[in-house]
Design an enzyme around this catalytic site. Sequence first.
Site, PDB file in Angstrom:
ATOM      1  N   ASN A   1      15.623   4.467   7.860  1.00 56.97           N
ATOM      2  CA  ASN A   1      15.602   5.101   6.541  1.00 56.97           C
ATOM      3  C   ASN A   1      16.746   4.493   5.735  1.00 56.97           C
ATOM      4  O   ASN A   1      17.910   4.842   5.936  1.00 56.97           O
ATOM      5  CB  ASN A   1      15.787   6.614   6.740  1.00 56.97           C
ATOM      6  CG  ASN A   1      15.791   7.371   5.425  1.00 56.97           C
ATOM      7  OD1 ASN A   1      15.748   6.777   4.351  1.00 56.97           O
ATOM      8  ND2 ASN A   1      15.855   8.688   5.517  1.00 56.97           N
TER       9      ASN A   1
ATOM     10  N   ARG B   1      10.870   4.682   6.465  1.00 57.21           N
ATOM     11  CA  ARG B   1      10.630   5.663   5.409  1.00 57.21           C
ATOM     12  C   ARG B   1      10.664   4.906   4.086  1.00 57.21           C
ATOM     13  O   ARG B   1      11.629   4.196   3.784  1.00 57.21           O
ATOM     14  CB  ARG B   1      11.729   6.716   5.416  1.00 57.21           C
ATOM     15  CG  ARG B   1      11.600   7.640   4.242  1.00 57.21           C
ATOM     16  CD  ARG B   1      12.775   8.569   4.148  1.00 57.21           C
ATOM     17  NE  ARG B   1      12.594   9.434   3.002  1.00 57.21           N
ATOM     18  CZ  ARG B   1      13.593   9.825   2.228  1.00 57.21           C
ATOM     19  NH1 ARG B   1      14.825   9.436   2.467  1.00 57.21           N
ATOM     20  NH2 ARG B   1      13.356  10.626   1.207  1.00 57.21           N
TER      21      ARG B   1
ATOM     22  N   HIS C   1       9.317  14.309  -0.425  1.00 57.67           N
ATOM     23  CA  HIS C   1       9.476  15.118   0.803  1.00 57.67           C
ATOM     24  C   HIS C   1       8.138  15.344   1.504  1.00 57.67           C
ATOM     25  O   HIS C   1       7.983  16.307   2.261  1.00 57.67           O
ATOM     26  CB  HIS C   1      10.044  16.532   0.492  1.00 57.67           C
ATOM     27  CG  HIS C   1      11.495  16.576   0.181  1.00 57.67           C
ATOM     28  ND1 HIS C   1      12.029  17.539  -0.650  1.00 57.67           N
ATOM     29  CD2 HIS C   1      12.533  15.812   0.598  1.00 57.67           C
ATOM     30  CE1 HIS C   1      13.333  17.357  -0.745  1.00 57.67           C
ATOM     31  NE2 HIS C   1      13.664  16.323  -0.001  1.00 57.67           N
TER      32      HIS C   1
ATOM     33  N   ARG D   1      21.407  18.009  -8.319  1.00 61.19           N
ATOM     34  CA  ARG D   1      20.378  17.792  -9.350  1.00 61.19           C
ATOM     35  C   ARG D   1      19.999  19.113 -10.004  1.00 61.19           C
ATOM     36  O   ARG D   1      19.925  20.145  -9.333  1.00 61.19           O
ATOM     37  CB  ARG D   1      19.115  17.174  -8.732  1.00 61.19           C
ATOM     38  CG  ARG D   1      19.249  15.706  -8.415  1.00 61.19           C
ATOM     39  CD  ARG D   1      18.047  15.190  -7.661  1.00 61.19           C
ATOM     40  NE  ARG D   1      18.449  14.731  -6.350  1.00 61.19           N
ATOM     41  CZ  ARG D   1      17.612  14.534  -5.327  1.00 61.19           C
ATOM     42  NH1 ARG D   1      16.327  14.746  -5.459  1.00 61.19           N
ATOM     43  NH2 ARG D   1      18.072  14.107  -4.165  1.00 61.19           N
TER      44      ARG D   1
ATOM     45  N   GLU E   1      11.280  14.841  10.061  1.00 64.37           N
ATOM     46  CA  GLU E   1      10.623  13.723   9.367  1.00 64.37           C
ATOM     47  C   GLU E   1      10.592  12.471  10.233  1.00 64.37           C
ATOM     48  O   GLU E   1       9.631  11.711  10.206  1.00 64.37           O
ATOM     49  CB  GLU E   1      11.359  13.456   8.047  1.00 64.37           C
ATOM     50  CG  GLU E   1      11.139  14.583   7.046  1.00 64.37           C
ATOM     51  CD  GLU E   1      12.188  14.636   5.948  1.00 64.37           C
ATOM     52  OE1 GLU E   1      13.301  15.120   6.223  1.00 64.37           O
ATOM     53  OE2 GLU E   1      11.889  14.198   4.829  1.00 64.37           O
TER      54      GLU E   1
END
Length: 404
Positions: free
Chosen positions: A11, A90, A179, A240, A389
Amino acid sequence: MSTEKNILVLNCGSSSLKFAVINSTTGDTKITGLAERLGSKEATITVKYKGNKQVTELTKNNQHLGAIEYLVSELHANDLSDSLTAVGHRVVHGGEVFTSSAVITDDVIAAIEETSGLAPLHNPANLVGIKAAQATFPSLPQVAVFDTAFHQTMPQKAFMYAVDNDLYNEKGIRRYGFHGTSHYFVSREAAKHLQQQDDQTSVITVHLGNGCSICAIENGNSVDTSMGLTPAEGLVMGTRSGDVDPGLIIYLMNQHNYSAQQIDNLLNKQSGLLGLSKLSNDCRTLEDAVFGNDEAQQQQAKLALDVFCYRVAKYIASYTVALSHLDAIVFTGGIGENSNYIRSQVISQLSILKISLDEQQNELARFGNAGEIQATDSQFRVLVIPTNEEWVIARDAAQLSESK
Ligand code: ADP
């Protein structure tokens, strides 16, 4: 020669690289690690193996390739390199091209390059990782697993912005969602827990980590999700803002001379829990402050967490609109899996839907413990399921590389 079949999961961020070697049959994690501050003099790589953690400075080559070369030497040293059967990557943005994971070919690389405009920070970094891994493991199949792919089943009414249609037709501007691997994984785990078929299970999955998003899943398919064209839309996150009035941006530009760069910084790096609390983007720090003795900090932290939880509750309620039935609400991600405080604050605002928690069960479902945490008279179940994940990436990489 090893008899195990392991997958290397990579990733890549712009200055980081997370990796794991996962047994594709059992799901056991063999080794994990994180290279940080790549490209700078402070580049380090941390490797965790059999309970030991070792941090090393990357002095020879501080780029992604250097991190991968170091990783390869660690795999050799620990007798793991012969067992690798594929590399799973990923990839953040797959645009409308990728509705599922894909074996990496020149065409796939070209398509990922083409969608890079939609994820200028992420996709180029993912490509750096892919190319470095191809150079290092030329004989291993490489597979791309996209954050956006699971959401490609969203209907048009959910993915269109109500702006000039040309923006979609000519520039691909629409909601994509992210996601996806996490929402997919926990929805399948929820179906298992409920002893139902995947395609008959409808859930609202709530992923609360540094990034946060929520997904309405109707009979196994994503039908709405809170992140949009970019991962900035929707819930309040660590740094965020999530949803804001687009007029706010115009106002800041016209009245306060903000540049595009300053807006980007403001909404992506200085907002969310950090911006509201002025203390931290980390939920644990804010919870400590809420229960601490410093009154000013207490108020700031409480405000941030109140806005955070109210937004989550509002999204959960609104996502019931997208579903014909609801089997469970599922919490996951670092906050969703661990914070009974946040789960309690969220669910207590949903009493109109007759959902409530058993606070004792809520407290028990932490630190990797999955659980069913609703009260006995709650109309809907509430589950806590740790996400994984890396496992989805390893499994897809194993399946696709074997069927190649
Ligand atoms: P990422 O999105 O980077 O993968 P994670 O899913 O690991 O992040 O989530 C990180 C968030 O989880 C942080 O805000 C952290 O404070 C929060 N978190 C982790 N453990 C706990 C805990 N025990 N209680 C509350 N929040 C927690």
